[in-house]
Every structure is written in C-alpha cells, then in structure tokens.
Design a protein around this motif. Structure first.
Motif: not given
Length: 256
Positions: A223-242
């Motif tokens: 939802e944050l990324l759908l806001i016009p003007g938001v480039i990226e967030t500091g939430l990293f989800i389901d990306m980390t191996e270890k």
C-alpha cells in the motif's frame, strides 16, 4: 576537592562505559561479518556490497580472503560509501549493467524480526540496497545483537524509512498518517542545513509507527508503494536467506 574528584570519576566511568559498549558492538559486528564472508564467498562470486558499519568488517574480511586465497570476485556497491570501501580495499568494482545477476548480497540491517523481515535505510541507502538485494540469489544479513527483535519496533525506535520525491513529501506524510497512524518525520541532515538527500536526490520520511498495532508488513509495504511519490520503503520482506548476529559473549547467532 572531594566533590571535584567524584565528578571526574563519574565522567571517567561514563566515558569508559560508552567506550566499552562501542568496543563490544564493534566486536559483535566483526565476528558476524567474518563468519558470513567465510561461509558464503567462493571463487568467481559476484557480490552485492551493502552499506553501514557492519559491512565495513565484511569488506575487510573479503579483501583478506581475496588476497590470501587468491579468489576472483566482483563487487557491486549499494551506495557511495560501499563504492569507496570496494576501491579502498582494492577489490574489483562492477555494476548491475555488467553483473545483473549476483550470487549473493551482504548487507546490514537496522532491525530484524522473527520472520526475518528487515528495517533498513537508517543510513539513507534503502533504494539502492533493495535493488541490489533483488538482483542477488541470496541476501545475507550481518548485524550485532542489538538488531535482533521478535517484532519490528522492539529495538529500533527511529521508524521505517520511506524514500520520497521531494515535491510530494508533505502530501505523503499526511496520507500515511491517515492510512496507518503514527508520526512521520522528514529526516534532516546532520551537518548541512536542511533535509537529508539520498544518493538518488530524494528525501526520506521516517515513519514512527504504533508499536501496539499488529501490522501485516507485506500488505503495508504494498500500500505504501502505491502512493504517488513514494519511491521505496525500508521494509525488506521475504528477501533474506540468512542472518548472522554477533553476540555479546563472542558467539554468532544464526537465523535461517
């Protein structure tokens, strides 16, 4: 005279405690970074190099491995700081044009929860960090014990960084507060007057969310990324191996 002596002793003890804590954290960062590099870096590896204080130790160990073991590796930086680290340690500098697929990315985190969801961007490099991480087969996180949490916000109190187009930061502040509550602060520069400006020329809003609210971070991120003007967030989800956490006692805790 006695009061002056007591005051000086108090100052000394305070400074010593701060120095001791810093040394303890640096040692924790170092052992986590060294173990991650030793376990994941092999010959002919393309590596994404993250940003932050823990990654400094990872690059130092990487340079040692390259020199001592005669490894051939290429390094793709996530920031100006990472680029300088690569150059200063005489490692081969590359980019995503030449290496669009990376074997691993080694990076730090501001906080890691029980699901390995990360808060990143305390140093302002979240966009490039996420791009590089998304190009890596494995994202490996190195951190000290203060970054290990059961839920986001438990340890890291500065909020979730959100990179935004400068002209839109006030409307975005209002929209996010209305959608999810909490408080959003425009990150200000430390030395220069005015806002902190990212490597990409954008502003950063730090969202101090309500710790008592249970969030579905994947949904919130979308939802944050759908806001016009938001480039990226500091939430990293389901990306980390270890994740490797350097602990106070000199051990390394691993989260898979």
């Amino acid at each position: 005279m006695l009061n002056l002596f007591s005051k000086n002793i108090g100052i000394y003890l305070k400074n010593y405690k701060q120095y001791s804590t810093k040394m303890s954290l640096n040692l924790a960062k170092k052992i986590a970074a060294y173990k991650a590099v030793d376990e994941w870096v092999k010959d002919k590896t393309a590596i994404g190099i993250g940003s932050g204080s823990t990654v400094v130790f990872a690059v130092q160990r990487l340079a040692e491995r390259v020199h001592n073991d005669n490894l051939k590796v290429v390094c793709v930086p996530t920031s100006f700081q990472a680029r300088q680290l690569i150059i200063e340690n005489d490692l081969e500098l590359s980019d995503l044009d030449r290496n669009p697929i990376l074997d691993i990315a080694i990076d730090g985190a501001d906080e890691v929860d029980c699901d390995k969801t990360l808060i990143k961007g305390g140093g302002g490099c979240l966009l490039q960090e996420k791009i590089v991480a998304s190009c890596a087969e494995k994202l490996i996180i190195v951190a000290d014990y203060t970054k290990d949490s059961k839920k986001l916000g438990q340890q890291y109190k500065k909020g979730i960084p959100i990179e935004v187009v400068p002209m839109a930061y006030i409307p975005i502040q209002k929209k996010i507060a209305k959608m999810f509550g909490g408080e959003l602060k425009l990150r200000m520069a430390v030395v220069k007057a005015g806002p902190c400006v990212t490597d990409n020329g954008n502003f950063i809003l730090d969202w101090i969310f309500d710790e008592n609210t249970i969030y579905n971070w994947s949904s919130v991120n979308r939802e944050l990324l759908l806001i016009p003007g938001v480039i990226e967030t500091g939430l990293f989800i389901d990306m980390t191996e270890k994740v490797y956490f350097g602990m106070e006692d000199g051990s390394v805790k691993e989260k898979i």
